[in-house]
Write a protein that holds these residues in place. Structure first.
Motif, mmCIF file in Angstrom:
data_model
loop_
_atom_site.group_PDB
_atom_site.id
_atom_site.type_symbol
_atom_site.label_atom_id
_atom_site.label_comp_id
_atom_site.label_asym_id
_atom_site.label_seq_id
_atom_site.Cartn_x
_atom_site.Cartn_y
_atom_site.Cartn_z
ATOM 1 N N SER A 226 -5.948 -17.676 -93.528
ATOM 2 C CA SER A 226 -4.863 -18.593 -93.877
ATOM 3 C C SER A 226 -3.567 -17.918 -94.298
ATOM 4 O O SER A 226 -2.508 -18.552 -94.285
ATOM 5 C CB SER A 226 -5.324 -19.533 -94.995
ATOM 6 O OG SER A 226 -5.696 -18.792 -96.141
ATOM 7 N N ARG A 227 -3.613 -16.639 -94.677
ATOM 8 C CA ARG A 227 -2.393 -15.936 -95.099
ATOM 9 C C ARG A 227 -2.628 -14.429 -95.002
ATOM 10 O O ARG A 227 -3.768 -13.986 -94.996
ATOM 11 C CB ARG A 227 -2.001 -16.342 -96.510
ATOM 12 C CG ARG A 227 -3.008 -15.960 -97.561
ATOM 13 C CD ARG A 227 -2.578 -16.450 -98.951
ATOM 14 N NE ARG A 227 -3.642 -16.300 -99.905
ATOM 15 C CZ ARG A 227 -4.582 -17.203 -100.141
ATOM 16 N NH1 ARG A 227 -4.591 -18.320 -99.475
ATOM 17 N NH2 ARG A 227 -5.517 -16.974 -101.034
ATOM 18 N N GLN B 86 -14.009 -18.120 -88.172
ATOM 19 C CA GLN B 86 -14.270 -19.154 -89.180
ATOM 20 C C GLN B 86 -15.728 -19.599 -89.144
ATOM 21 O O GLN B 86 -16.356 -19.759 -90.188
ATOM 22 C CB GLN B 86 -13.354 -20.353 -88.971
ATOM 23 C CG GLN B 86 -13.548 -21.451 -90.013
ATOM 24 C CD GLN B 86 -13.063 -21.026 -91.381
ATOM 25 O OE1 GLN B 86 -11.886 -20.772 -91.570
ATOM 26 N NE2 GLN B 86 -13.970 -20.937 -92.354
ATOM 27 N N ARG C 134 -6.609 -24.602 -88.207
ATOM 28 C CA ARG C 134 -7.625 -25.623 -88.473
ATOM 29 C C ARG C 134 -8.036 -26.323 -87.181
ATOM 30 O O ARG C 134 -9.153 -26.778 -87.043
ATOM 31 C CB ARG C 134 -7.110 -26.634 -89.498
ATOM 32 C CG ARG C 134 -7.180 -26.099 -90.927
ATOM 33 C CD ARG C 134 -6.966 -27.196 -91.933
ATOM 34 N NE ARG C 134 -5.637 -27.765 -91.875
ATOM 35 C CZ ARG C 134 -4.574 -27.291 -92.502
ATOM 36 N NH1 ARG C 134 -4.687 -26.209 -93.238
ATOM 37 N NH2 ARG C 134 -3.405 -27.871 -92.397
ATOM 38 N N PRO D 80 -3.219 -14.500 -90.123
ATOM 39 C CA PRO D 80 -3.315 -15.491 -89.048
ATOM 40 C C PRO D 80 -2.133 -15.396 -88.095
ATOM 41 O O PRO D 80 -1.027 -15.054 -88.496
ATOM 42 C CB PRO D 80 -3.286 -16.826 -89.801
ATOM 43 C CG PRO D 80 -2.539 -16.529 -91.057
ATOM 44 C CD PRO D 80 -2.830 -15.085 -91.391
ATOM 45 N N PRO E 271 -1.044 -22.872 -90.580
ATOM 46 C CA PRO E 271 -2.438 -23.237 -90.856
ATOM 47 C C PRO E 271 -2.926 -24.443 -90.045
ATOM 48 O O PRO E 271 -4.095 -24.515 -89.698
ATOM 49 C CB PRO E 271 -2.427 -23.559 -92.353
ATOM 50 C CG PRO E 271 -1.255 -22.822 -92.902
ATOM 51 C CD PRO E 271 -0.246 -22.785 -91.789
#
Length: 164
Positions: free
Chosen positions: A77-78, A125, A98, A89, A94
């Motif tokens: 995410s960062r 993920q 997702r 990412p 984000p």
């Protein structure tokens, strides 16, 4: 966090992974050449903080790395990490990650050079979700296997009574 064993020591055998996956990706070597790779991730509750990564090109010997599971989780995410291993990412939105459309970049550095790996965020993920089912975030220190992991790293056998 290196992929090389210390001089005079052979590599310690890695524990058999409880959770593993293989993701298609690419590797950009020294910013010049990009090649397709398979990136294999492995995780074991006996070593609850670590993820093992093996990069296979099909041409050169596999490159092996060990680093913190939290680094990969945060990097989804960062931007995360310092020095030898950095994860972030791509794109940095984000919402796209997702939706499973984004990728994650993993940059690994050693005295031999720097390689930037790209892997599908959805594959990474799914792997991390399975590791968190095995050992929840924050519960790593409650796992009774820390001594087993240390013995494995040092290439030692543990006795049934827990002594090394």
């Amino acid at each position: 966090m290196s992929h090389h064993a210390p001089p005079g020591l052979g590599p310690a055998p890695a524990p058999e992974p409880d959770v593993s996956c293989r993701c298609k990706g690419s590797a950009t070597l020294e910013g010049l050449v990009t090649v397709p790779v398979i990136i294999a991730f492995g995780y074991t509750a006996a070593d609850p903080y670590a993820v093992r990564m093996v990069v296979e090109t099909g041409i050169t010997p596999p490159a092996r790395w060990v680093f913190a599971r939290d680094l990969l989780t945060e990097g989804l995410s960062r931007p995360a990490g310092l020095a030898d291993v950095q994860v972030w990412p791509v794109p940095r939105r984000p919402r796209r990650l997702r939706a499973g459309r984004g990728t994650v970049r993993i940059r690994v550095s050693s005295p031999g050079g720097t390689t930037a790996l790209t892997v599908q965020a959805a594959c990474l993920q799914a792997f991390l979700d399975r590791t968190l089912e095995r050992v929840a975030a924050g519960a790593e220190s409650t796992e009774p296997h820390l001594d087993d992991a240390l013995a494995s790293w040092l290439g030692m056998e543990r006795r049934d009574d827990g002594a090394v």
